[in-house]
Design an enzyme around this catalytic site. Structure first.
Site, mmCIF file in Angstrom:
data_model
loop_
_atom_site.group_PDB
_atom_site.id
_atom_site.type_symbol
_atom_site.label_atom_id
_atom_site.label_comp_id
_atom_site.label_asym_id
_atom_site.label_seq_id
_atom_site.Cartn_x
_atom_site.Cartn_y
_atom_site.Cartn_z
ATOM 1 N N LYS A 1 26.471 -3.006 -0.162
ATOM 2 C CA LYS A 1 27.945 -2.923 -0.089
ATOM 3 C C LYS A 1 28.412 -2.215 1.178
ATOM 4 O O LYS A 1 29.595 -1.992 1.366
ATOM 5 C CB LYS A 1 28.474 -2.150 -1.304
ATOM 6 N N HIS B 1 4.865 6.067 11.438
ATOM 7 C CA HIS B 1 4.435 5.949 10.043
ATOM 8 C C HIS B 1 3.445 7.105 9.815
ATOM 9 O O HIS B 1 2.232 6.895 9.705
ATOM 10 C CB HIS B 1 3.769 4.582 9.850
ATOM 11 N N ARG C 1 11.281 3.733 3.624
ATOM 12 C CA ARG C 1 10.904 2.782 4.698
ATOM 13 C C ARG C 1 12.152 1.986 5.059
ATOM 14 O O ARG C 1 12.894 1.551 4.163
ATOM 15 C CB ARG C 1 9.799 1.838 4.222
ATOM 16 N N ARG D 1 0.813 -1.227 0.000
ATOM 17 C CA ARG D 1 0.000 0.000 0.000
ATOM 18 C C ARG D 1 0.839 1.266 0.000
ATOM 19 O O ARG D 1 0.615 2.160 -0.811
ATOM 20 C CB ARG D 1 -0.932 0.023 1.219
ATOM 21 N N THR D 2 1.780 1.369 0.929
ATOM 22 C CA THR D 2 2.460 2.656 1.101
ATOM 23 C C THR D 2 3.253 3.027 -0.153
ATOM 24 O O THR D 2 3.103 4.120 -0.705
ATOM 25 C CB THR D 2 3.378 2.622 2.342
HETATM 26 C C1 NCD Z 1 1.731 -1.168 8.101
HETATM 27 C C2 NCD Z 1 3.223 -0.919 8.252
HETATM 28 O O1 NCD Z 1 4.015 -1.191 7.352
HETATM 29 O O2 NCD Z 1 3.560 -0.395 9.296
HETATM 30 N N1 NCD Z 1 1.287 -1.276 6.794
HETATM 31 C C3 NCD Z 1 1.030 -0.145 6.059
HETATM 32 O O3 NCD Z 1 1.898 0.656 5.818
HETATM 33 N N2 NCD Z 1 -0.206 0.048 5.624
HETATM 34 C C4 NCD Z 1 1.183 -2.184 9.028
HETATM 35 C C5 NCD Z 1 1.844 -3.509 9.190
HETATM 36 O O4 NCD Z 1 2.835 -3.853 8.553
HETATM 37 O O5 NCD Z 1 1.327 -4.282 9.989
#
Ligand code: NCD
Length: 318
Positions: A88, A137, A109, A58-59
């Site tokens: 590396k 997040h 991320r 999703r993100t």
């Molecule tokens: C979440 C995350 O990556 O923190 N997912 C997201 O971004 N929608 C939730 C999760 O991984 O449980």
């Protein structure tokens, strides 16, 4: 809107209602454009880079969809652990410095707490924290709050229950901070081993937010307007036997919803594993697919504000 331009988005700490209002207004307009299949993209001359050291559906893809719909050119490193110079031994500081020459915004991320701050400290372009380990997040919280406001027409006065892995779920850490700006009641429901970190609980007490810790989902369920379920974050457990013990302890069953209000909305940032029955999907109280879809218009609004994009929708806003 101006307060977002050129700034990194690393945490929801200190975000005010006033700061969020223009983002939500714009996201609602963009949502309408998406529904109407209206192309609002313009030549922005801007680019975005998504750099993901942890898996994502999703993100990452909603950021890329948002960028494409705005006319922001997007490049992606979906598996940065193996496909970037991190393999590396390159440091995040060096990566931040280098990527600033290649894009106008970096969306990252990473499994390490504080990693986005580290990258941003050496980047000369804004950085978006798309999840830093068990930290935060913030853009998920933004779309969660947008979805909550859209569903109830308000946030004030709502009773919000967070359930599951509150210790490690970064989405609830960011949303909890965000909700502290609103006058709502927060109920934290989890196994004792997975309660919110004490720093968050202390912060809530300082902000004099109505906040309590509970351990029985079925007792709390009838009182809630919104239930935010979370996945038990297997990848953050040092002790696999603890994960096995708690993974199904707080699962939501279809029959539990008989206890809940007809107006309840069930949220989940997804992905889901063992913590929710699949047949809840057909219950009108399931709201997580709407929540996930809102990721695109909300991230469009955020990128617009961060990059100062002018198009037919924002013409009168800047
Ligand atoms: C979440 C995350 O990556 O923190 N997912 C997201 O971004 N929608 C939730 C999760 O991984 O449980």
């Amino acid at each position: 809107m101006q307060s977002w331009q050129g700034s990194s988005v690393l945490s929801t700490e200190g975000w005010t209602k006033q700061k969020l209002l223009p983002i939500f207004d714009l996201a609602a307009k963009y949502k309408h454009c998406i529904e109407e299949k209206k192309d609002i993209s313009v030549q922005t001359g801007r680019s975005c880079l998504t750099l993901f050291y942890e898996p994502s559906t999703r993100t990452r893809l909603s950021f890329e969809s948002a960028a494409n719909r705005l006319g922001v050119k997007c490049s992606a490193v979906a598996n940065a652990v193996n496909d970037s110079s991190a393999f590396k031994g390159e440091t995040l500081e060096d990566t931040g410095r280098i990527l600033s020459a290649y894009a106008d915004v970096i969306v990252m991320r990473h499994p390490e707490l504080g990693s986005s701050k580290k990258l941003a400290s050496h980047a000369s372009v804004p950085v978006v924290n798309a999840g830093d380990g068990a930290g935060e997040h913030p853009t998920q919280a933004l779309l969660d709050l947008f979805t909550l406001k859209e569903a109830f027409g308000r946030i004030e006065g709502l009773r919000v229950g967070f359930c599951g892995d509150l210790k490690n779920s970064r989405t609830v850490h960011s949303l909890l901070r965000l909700l502290s700006a609103y006058d709502c009641e927060i109920i934290a429901i989890s196994p004792r081993e997975l309660e919110f970190p004490t720093t968050f609980i202390e912060e809530m007490k300082k902000e004099s937010v109505s906040f309590r810790v509970e351990h029985d989902l079925r007792v709390e369920l009838p009182k809630l307007d919104m239930l935010y379920m979370t996945r038990v974050q297997k990848e953050r457990f040092e002790d696999p036997s603890l994960y096995e013990k708690v993974k199904k302890e707080y699962a939501l069953k279809q029959r539990d919803l008989e206890l809940a209000s007809e107006k309840l909305k069930v949220f989940h940032p997804l992905p889901r594993v063992d913590e929710m029955d699949r047949d809840i999907d057909s219950d009108k109280r399931a709201h997580y697919f709407v929540q996930a879809a809102n990721g695109v218009p909300v991230r469009m609004a955020l990128l617009t504000a961060m990059l100062g994009i002018r198009n037919s929708v924002t013409a009168e806003m800047f």
